[in-house]
Write an enzyme that holds these catalytic residues in place. Structure first.
Site, PDB file in Angstrom:
ATOM      1  N   GLU A  46       0.813  -1.220   0.000  1.00  0.00           N
ATOM      2  CA  GLU A  46       0.000   0.000   0.000  1.00  0.00           C
ATOM      3  C   GLU A  46       0.844   1.266   0.000  1.00  0.00           C
ATOM      4  OE1 GLU A  46      -3.195  -1.780   3.183  1.00  0.00           O
ATOM      5  OE2 GLU A  46      -2.442   0.249   3.422  1.00  0.00           O
ATOM      6  N   ASN A  73      -6.360   3.896  15.293  1.00  0.00           N
ATOM      7  CA  ASN A  73      -7.223   3.522  14.184  1.00  0.00           C
ATOM      8  C   ASN A  73      -7.639   2.073  14.404  1.00  0.00           C
ATOM      9  OD1 ASN A  73      -8.311   4.184  11.632  1.00  0.00           O
ATOM     10  ND2 ASN A  73      -6.375   5.250  11.190  1.00  0.00           N
ATOM     11  N   GLY A  94       5.737  -2.319   7.281  1.00  0.00           N
ATOM     12  CA  GLY A  94       7.125  -2.751   7.411  1.00  0.00           C
ATOM     13  C   GLY A  94       7.943  -1.925   8.380  1.00  0.00           C
ATOM     14  N   GLU A  95       9.074  -2.497   8.794  1.00  0.00           N
ATOM     15  CA  GLU A  95      10.001  -1.805   9.675  1.00  0.00           C
ATOM     16  C   GLU A  95      11.214  -1.382   8.822  1.00  0.00           C
ATOM     17  OE1 GLU A  95      10.504  -0.446  12.752  1.00  0.00           O
ATOM     18  OE2 GLU A  95      12.453  -0.079  11.884  1.00  0.00           O
ATOM     19  N   CYS A  97      -1.165  -3.299  15.504  1.00  0.00           N
ATOM     20  CA  CYS A  97      -0.927  -2.910  14.113  1.00  0.00           C
ATOM     21  C   CYS A  97      -1.421  -3.943  13.107  1.00  0.00           C
ATOM     22  CB  CYS A  97       0.570  -2.676  13.920  1.00  0.00           C
ATOM     23  SG  CYS A  97       1.022  -2.306  12.225  1.00  0.00           S
ATOM     24  N   CYS A 119       3.125   8.300   2.004  1.00  0.00           N
ATOM     25  CA  CYS A 119       3.534   7.303   2.997  1.00  0.00           C
ATOM     26  C   CYS A 119       3.874   6.012   2.251  1.00  0.00           C
ATOM     27  CB  CYS A 119       2.373   7.087   3.963  1.00  0.00           C
ATOM     28  SG  CYS A 119       2.667   5.822   5.190  1.00  0.00           S
ATOM     29  N   SER A 154      10.264   6.354  10.153  1.00  0.00           N
ATOM     30  CA  SER A 154       9.744   5.962  11.462  1.00  0.00           C
ATOM     31  C   SER A 154      10.207   4.539  11.798  1.00  0.00           C
ATOM     32  CB  SER A 154       8.214   5.999  11.421  1.00  0.00           C
ATOM     33  OG  SER A 154       7.669   5.477  12.604  1.00  0.00           O
ATOM     34  N   CYS A 189       3.782  -5.651  16.355  1.00  0.00           N
ATOM     35  CA  CYS A 189       3.207  -4.862  17.439  1.00  0.00           C
ATOM     36  C   CYS A 189       1.737  -5.233  17.593  1.00  0.00           C
ATOM     37  CB  CYS A 189       3.341  -3.370  17.152  1.00  0.00           C
ATOM     38  SG  CYS A 189       5.050  -2.891  16.944  1.00  0.00           S
ATOM     39  N   SER A 218       8.637   5.134  17.231  1.00  0.00           N
ATOM     40  CA  SER A 218       7.345   4.667  17.733  1.00  0.00           C
ATOM     41  C   SER A 218       7.545   4.214  19.169  1.00  0.00           C
ATOM     42  CB  SER A 218       6.852   3.486  16.883  1.00  0.00           C
ATOM     43  OG  SER A 218       6.504   3.939  15.608  1.00  0.00           O
ATOM     44  N   LEU A 219       7.194   5.090  20.090  1.00  0.00           N
ATOM     45  CA  LEU A 219       7.474   4.807  21.501  1.00  0.00           C
ATOM     46  C   LEU A 219       6.268   4.118  22.147  1.00  0.00           C
ATOM     47  CD1 LEU A 219       9.751   5.279  23.571  1.00  0.00           C
ATOM     48  CD2 LEU A 219       8.595   7.401  24.216  1.00  0.00           C
ATOM     49  N   HIS A 220       5.131   4.771  22.115  1.00  0.00           N
ATOM     50  CA  HIS A 220       3.829   4.238  22.518  1.00  0.00           C
ATOM     51  C   HIS A 220       3.675   3.882  23.998  1.00  0.00           C
ATOM     52  CE1 HIS A 220       3.187   4.391  18.311  1.00  0.00           C
ATOM     53  NE2 HIS A 220       3.709   3.239  17.996  1.00  0.00           N
ATOM     54  N   CYS A 260       5.296  -7.447   8.305  1.00  0.00           N
ATOM     55  CA  CYS A 260       6.281  -6.932   9.259  1.00  0.00           C
ATOM     56  C   CYS A 260       6.504  -7.959  10.353  1.00  0.00           C
ATOM     57  CB  CYS A 260       5.789  -5.621   9.854  1.00  0.00           C
ATOM     58  SG  CYS A 260       6.969  -4.875  10.990  1.00  0.00           S
ATOM     59  N   CYS A 279      -2.145   2.342   7.719  1.00  0.00           N
ATOM     60  CA  CYS A 279      -1.383   1.513   6.792  1.00  0.00           C
ATOM     61  C   CYS A 279      -1.555   0.047   7.123  1.00  0.00           C
ATOM     62  CB  CYS A 279       0.079   1.916   6.819  1.00  0.00           C
ATOM     63  SG  CYS A 279       0.378   3.134   5.550  1.00  0.00           S
TER      64      CYS A 279
HETATM   65  N1  SAH Z   1       7.465   0.054  11.492  1.00  0.00           N
HETATM   66  C1  SAH Z   1       7.632   1.453  11.657  1.00  0.00           C
HETATM   67  C2  SAH Z   1       6.963   2.264  10.585  1.00  0.00           C
HETATM   68  C3  SAH Z   1       5.627   1.813  10.135  1.00  0.00           C
HETATM   69  S1  SAH Z   1       4.334   1.946  11.318  1.00  0.00           S
HETATM   70  C4  SAH Z   1       7.177   1.880  13.016  1.00  0.00           C
HETATM   71  O1  SAH Z   1       6.560   1.089  13.723  1.00  0.00           O
HETATM   72  O2  SAH Z   1       7.474   3.009  13.383  1.00  0.00           O
HETATM   73  C5  SAH Z   1       4.058   3.690  11.280  1.00  0.00           C
HETATM   74  C6  SAH Z   1       3.276   4.232  12.483  1.00  0.00           C
HETATM   75  O3  SAH Z   1       1.908   3.808  12.431  1.00  0.00           O
HETATM   76  C7  SAH Z   1       3.858   3.758  13.791  1.00  0.00           C
HETATM   77  O4  SAH Z   1       3.991   4.786  14.728  1.00  0.00           O
HETATM   78  C8  SAH Z   1       2.805   2.765  14.210  1.00  0.00           C
HETATM   79  O5  SAH Z   1       2.875   2.550  15.552  1.00  0.00           O
HETATM   80  C9  SAH Z   1       1.527   3.413  13.721  1.00  0.00           C
HETATM   81  N2  SAH Z   1       0.378   2.520  13.699  1.00  0.00           N
HETATM   82  C10 SAH Z   1       0.342   1.195  13.473  1.00  0.00           C
HETATM   83  N3  SAH Z   1      -0.904   0.717  13.592  1.00  0.00           N
HETATM   84  C11 SAH Z   1      -1.702   1.764  13.901  1.00  0.00           C
HETATM   85  C12 SAH Z   1      -3.101   1.914  14.168  1.00  0.00           C
HETATM   86  N4  SAH Z   1      -3.926   0.862  14.112  1.00  0.00           N
HETATM   87  N5  SAH Z   1      -3.571   3.144  14.485  1.00  0.00           N
HETATM   88  C13 SAH Z   1      -2.744   4.204  14.517  1.00  0.00           C
HETATM   89  N6  SAH Z   1      -1.421   4.136  14.281  1.00  0.00           N
HETATM   90  C14 SAH Z   1      -0.896   2.924  13.978  1.00  0.00           C
HETATM   91 FE1  SF4 Z   2       5.732  -3.334  12.174  1.00  0.00          FE
HETATM   92 FE2  SF4 Z   2       5.583  -0.678  12.679  1.00  0.00          FE
HETATM   93 FE3  SF4 Z   2       3.366  -2.228  12.582  1.00  0.00          FE
HETATM   94 FE4  SF4 Z   2       5.062  -2.492  14.605  1.00  0.00          FE
HETATM   95  S1  SF4 Z   2       3.849  -0.655  14.115  1.00  0.00           S
HETATM   96  S2  SF4 Z   2       4.114  -4.187  13.456  1.00  0.00           S
HETATM   97  S3  SF4 Z   2       7.004  -2.175  13.602  1.00  0.00           S
HETATM   98  S4  SF4 Z   2       4.740  -1.784  10.913  1.00  0.00           S
END
Ligand code: SAH
Ligand code: SF4
Length: 353
Positions: free
Chosen positions: A92, A297, A164-165, A119, A105, A196, A116, A219-221, A112, A341
């Site tokens: 995508e 999301n 992806g990472e 995600c 983006c 990111s 997480c 991506s700290l969270h 990936c 994404c």
């Molecule tokens: N893998 C990398 C980059 C892709 S994810 C990373 O994790 O940083 C890009 C961003 O989208 C990250 O901050 C991720 O935590 C966030 N993300 C993933 N799933 C999401 C969701 N369901 N709602 C909002 N943000 C999300």
């Molecule tokens: Fe991969 Fe980023 Fe999604 Fe975590 S948030 S599963 S690192 S794409």
């Protein structure tokens, strides 16, 4: 044999390749002009290049390796492309209209492995890395979509935040960054590009050493190890005591601002207590730290998470502000078209199975 994507070569790599194949050096600049300024999609359109050279290029390279399957346009102007790669995999790409320009983006991997818990991209394990040409071509597909509309719009910003990472596909990522940044190509300024990462600490050191002037987002969270491990299992390998020193190194080396992404998950990481912990964690670097609070999301596979309430988002934001931390609540784009994404792809895959 599948051919290599021509978009995957930096201008130096293309020059070297042409020289090795008995061609003139200046052809590389000509090919790049056709690719990135005139944006043709076949070698035969490159009319100032001699037949021999075109034949050679055609034998070894493809221009188009992405096949657009679905194009969705949202009410707010967000455009989402679902593309099929030559091996059948789906990826995508999203175009977002921001106040400051047009931001794309991009996806860096098929799936990936970081997995997480919130995600959509991590649900299926990584199938493969994208090569740099496939990442560059995503930008080209969006640019060509804009070209077709005929309004003279240009992609001005890139966020590497798709599926992806990126730091798990480091070499292709770096090649991609060099290609899109080159003034002879798309000329997208390094300061307009953000990568990111979920926090692969050793790669943060490597990235800092490259001195690319590209922005970094982490991506700290979660502000403590217990909570971070609970929602991001990568925190076991790179807990905060490994991640934060890598970030300090990056800041010291580049003196660039860094963004911390923080998805607000209802009643998981969105209490005032966590806001205070986060402020404390970032206190010593607050002059360069910027927190991006992201409304969650919802992903249908992750029903355990819900979006935080408006009140908790506000309290979280206020608490950070009061403690001297720069932060914003991220504006959302294209919520009517599976904007997070990985969502469009995962929907398509579910339909197929
Ligand atoms: N893998 C990398 C980059 C892709 S994810 C990373 O994790 O940083 C890009 C961003 O989208 C990250 O901050 C991720 O935590 C966030 N993300 C993933 N799933 C999401 C969701 N369901 N709602 C909002 N943000 C999300
Ligand atoms: Fe991969 Fe980023 Fe999604 Fe975590 S948030 S599963 S690192 S794409």
């Amino acid at each position: 044999m599948t051919k290599q994507s021509i978009y995957g070569l930096t201008i130096d790599q293309l020059t070297e390749w042409l020289l090795e194949h008995g061609q003139k050096k200046f052809r590389a600049t000509q090919v790049w002009e056709w690719l990135y300024q005139k944006r043709v999609t076949s070698f035969s359109e490159m009319t100032n290049i001699n037949k021999d050279c075109l034949q050679l290029l055609e034998e070894h390279f493809d221009i188009e390796t992405l096949n657009i399957q679905i194009k969705q346009e949202s009410k707010d102007g967000t455009v989402k492309l679902l593309s099929q790669l030559q091996d059948g995999n789906l990826i995508e790409t999203v175009l977002m209209r921001q106040k400051y320009g047009l931001s794309v983006c991009v996806t860096t991997q098929v799936g990936c492995n970081i997995g997480c818990s919130f995600c959509a991209s991590g649900i299926l394990r990584k199938n493969r890395d994208l090569v740099s040409g496939e990442i560059v071509e995503q930008i080209m597909k969006v640019q060509q979509h804009l070209d077709e509309a005929g309004n003279g719009e240009r992609v001005s910003h890139i966020v590497v935040m798709g599926i992806g990472e990126p730091f798990d596909n480091f070499d292709n990522l770096v090649n991609f960054l060099k290609i899109v940044n080159n003034p002879k190509g798309l000329a997208i300024g390094a300061r307009h590009i953000t990568v990111s990462t979920s926090g692969l600490a050793p790669k943060i050191y490597e990235f800092a050493d490259l001195d690319l002037q590209v922005n970094l987002a982490i991506s700290l969270h979660a502000p403590n190890n217990e909570l971070r491990t609970q929602i991001m299992k990568i925190n076991r390998a790179y807990p905060l005591e490994k991640l934060m020193p890598a970030i300090d190194y990056y800041l010291e080396k580049t003196n660039r601002r860094i963004t911390f992404e923080y998805i607000l998950l209802n009643d998981v990481n969105d209490h005032k207590e966590e806001a205070l912990q986060l402020a404390k964690l970032l206190k010593d670097k607050r002059h360069l730290a910027y927190v991006n609070l992201i409304p969650y999301n919802p992903v249908s596979e992750h029903i355990q998470y819900k979006r935080s309430t408006k009140e908790s988002i506000l309290t979280f934001y206020d608490t950070l502000k009061k403690n001297g931390i720069n932060c914003v609540v991220r504006q959302e784009h294209g919520t009517d078209i599976d904007a997070a994404c990985g969502q469009l792809r995962s929907k398509q895959l579910k339909k197929a199975n």
